[in-house]
Design a protein around this motif. Structure first.
Motif, short mmCIF file in Angstrom:
data_model
loop_
_atom_site.label_atom_id
_atom_site.label_comp_id
_atom_site.label_asym_id
_atom_site.label_seq_id
_atom_site.Cartn_x
_atom_site.Cartn_y
_atom_site.Cartn_z
N ILE A 350 0.83 -1.20 0.00
CA ILE A 350 0.00 0.00 0.00
C ILE A 350 0.87 1.25 0.00
N ASN A 351 1.91 1.28 0.84
CA ASN A 351 2.78 2.46 0.89
C ASN A 351 3.46 2.69 -0.46
N MET A 352 3.97 1.63 -1.06
CA MET A 352 4.63 1.76 -2.36
C MET A 352 3.63 2.16 -3.43
N GLY A 353 2.42 1.58 -3.37
CA GLY A 353 1.40 1.93 -4.35
C GLY A 353 0.99 3.39 -4.25
N VAL A 354 0.91 3.92 -3.02
CA VAL A 354 0.58 5.33 -2.82
C VAL A 354 1.70 6.22 -3.38
N ASN A 355 2.93 5.87 -3.08
CA ASN A 355 4.07 6.66 -3.56
C ASN A 355 4.16 6.68 -5.08
N LEU A 356 3.81 5.56 -5.70
CA LEU A 356 3.92 5.44 -7.16
C LEU A 356 2.65 5.86 -7.89
N GLY A 357 1.62 6.26 -7.15
CA GLY A 357 0.38 6.70 -7.78
C GLY A 357 -0.51 5.56 -8.22
N LEU A 358 -0.26 4.33 -7.74
CA LEU A 358 -1.09 3.19 -8.08
C LEU A 358 -2.31 3.10 -7.17
N LEU A 359 -2.24 3.72 -5.98
CA LEU A 359 -3.32 3.70 -5.01
C LEU A 359 -3.57 5.12 -4.50
N PRO A 360 -4.77 5.40 -4.03
CA PRO A 360 -5.04 6.73 -3.45
C PRO A 360 -4.17 6.98 -2.22
N THR A 361 -3.90 8.23 -1.94
CA THR A 361 -3.03 8.61 -0.83
C THR A 361 -3.63 8.19 0.50
N LYS A 362 -2.83 7.42 1.28
CA LYS A 362 -3.22 6.98 2.61
C LYS A 362 -2.03 7.17 3.55
N GLY A 363 -2.33 7.41 4.81
CA GLY A 363 -1.27 7.65 5.79
C GLY A 363 -0.68 6.38 6.36
N LEU A 364 -0.03 5.59 5.54
CA LEU A 364 0.62 4.36 5.99
C LEU A 364 2.13 4.47 5.74
#
Length: 402
Positions: A350-364
């Motif tokens: 999830i953290n990597m996906g958020v950083n790469l724009g694959l997932l919505p921004t979450k505070g993990l």
């Protein structure tokens, strides 16, 4: 007739006998796994220092020294390693016996977080309990203890796992109550990780497929409703879908757009350690949630690939250790090991996906690497339990006793 007995010196006893395969000496624990964990923490400490060194230039951190976050992260890692050492010394059957009590105690802490005057709020979220020396985040504790509780529950209720009322429903109610407390903080990211852990362990434990599919669809519906009924979450989703829109890039997608810029600048081998521009007050929370973006900018695709490979190794070994434990009838240990693998793998993904724009921004945060005391401490304790499971597997396979 006399027979002379051959004499064996200590040196000759150690000499290999030609043509005879010698019994290999098994390591007491998985040393490569332990080294990967330590290297990830040390690598994370270096990158936290790089990402936070310029923060004292801003008014918010004006009273801090350049090495503030480095020194605190080093102290967090030291405490985490000590805690991990003591956690490794605890037998797995003891963890199993304590699992329900640890789960309930952590649930009480989640309630205390919401009590005014006790829970500490940061950036609109109330997720911490302040102990002056450090801040404890109960949701991090819950990630570990839900692994132990779900594994213990699955073992205790094995004969009822195909029944709704006696097998599946009690666990669903417990996780639902935890989810409600987390949504009140709010901490949707932690709730998502905890749900994945619990569902993963129940699935591996042999839950009825129909109930599993039904609750999975229900959870998707719940998460969708939570997003749709929350205006700021809904705006964040729309911004994630189009981060380069001018309004989004300067608003809800500000972190995402600058994270993508950081990866773009890094290209294959990066701009060099310490050379990031995005960490100079362009990318918020660069030393916590968006540490991977700084790694991508400074060390490029190669650096990110190394981090991904190391997390893959941890998850792979967790499942191998779990499968080995189940093969020798240590069901709780096996499910706990796989649960730890699910926890680390899902949170890192999830953290990597958020950083790469694959997932919505979450505070993990990125496990083991991002700045933060609670996260590093609990990650280390969880992986120490994993190493203990592997240790007990090896002892029992050699015919020894725990």
């Amino acid at each position: 007739m006399k027979f002379a007995m051959p004499s064996f010196s200590s040196s000759s006893a150690k000499t290999p006998i030609p043509g005879v395969v010698q019994r290999s000496k098994m390591m007491d624990y998985d040393q490569p796994l332990a080294w990967v964990v330590v290297l990830l923490m040390l690598f994370g400490m270096v990158m936290v220092y790089s990402a936070s060194i310029a923060l004292p230039d801003s008014p918010k951190y004006a009273s801090y020294k350049n090495s503030h976050f480095l020194l605190r992260q080093a102290s967090f890692i030291s405490v985490a390693l000590i805690a991990g050492f003591f956690a490794f010394r605890v037998r797995i059957e003891t963890w199993q016996r304590l699992a329900p009590y640890l789960f309930v105690a952590t649930m009480v802490l989640l309630v205390l977080v919401l009590v005014p005057g006790i829970g500490k709020g940061v950036n609109g979220a109330r997720r911490w309990l302040s102990f002056k020396v450090f801040n404890l985040q109960p949701s991090e504790l819950m990630k570990l203890f839900v692994v132990l509780y779900a594994a213990d529950y699955t073992v205790r209720k094995q004969q009822y796992m195909h029944k709704l009322t006696k097998g599946f429903l009690p666990m669903t109610v417990a996780i639902g109550f935890v989810g409600l407390l987390l949504l009140l903080e709010p901490d949707l990211g932690a709730f998502g990780v905890i749900v994945c852990i619990a569902m993963g362990i129940l699935f591996l434990g042999g839950i009825n497929g129909i109930w599993f599919g039904g609750i999975g669809a229900t959870l998707v519906g719940i998460f969708t409703m939570v997003i749709l009924l929350s205006p700021w979450r809904r705006e964040r989703i729309f911004a994630y879908l189009n981060p380069w829109n001018e309004e989004n890039a300067l608003g809800k997608a500000y972190q995402l757009s600058h994270s993508l810029i950081a990866f773009g600048r890094g290209e294959l081998f990066g701009v060099g350690l310490g050379g990031s521009v995005e960490k100079l007050h362009y990318l918020p929370e660069a030393h916590t949630d968006f540490l991977l973006a700084v790694i991508g900018e400074e060390l490029g695709f190669a650096g990110v690939l190394v981090v991904v490979a190391m997390f893959y190794w941890i998850v792979k070994r967790a499942f191998e250790i779990g499968r080995q434990a189940i093969a020798i009838d240590l069901t709780f240990a096996g499910l706990a090991a796989k649960g730890i693998g699910i926890w680390i793998g899902v949170q890192a993904f999830i953290n990597m996906g958020v950083n790469l724009g694959l997932l919505p921004t979450k505070g993990l945060t990125l496990p083991l690497m991002s700045y933060g005391g609670s996260g590093v401490l609990i990650n280390c304790v969880g992986l120490a339990i994993l190493l203990r499971i592997d240790y007990e597997n090896r002892v029992l396979m050699r015919g020894g006793r725990i």
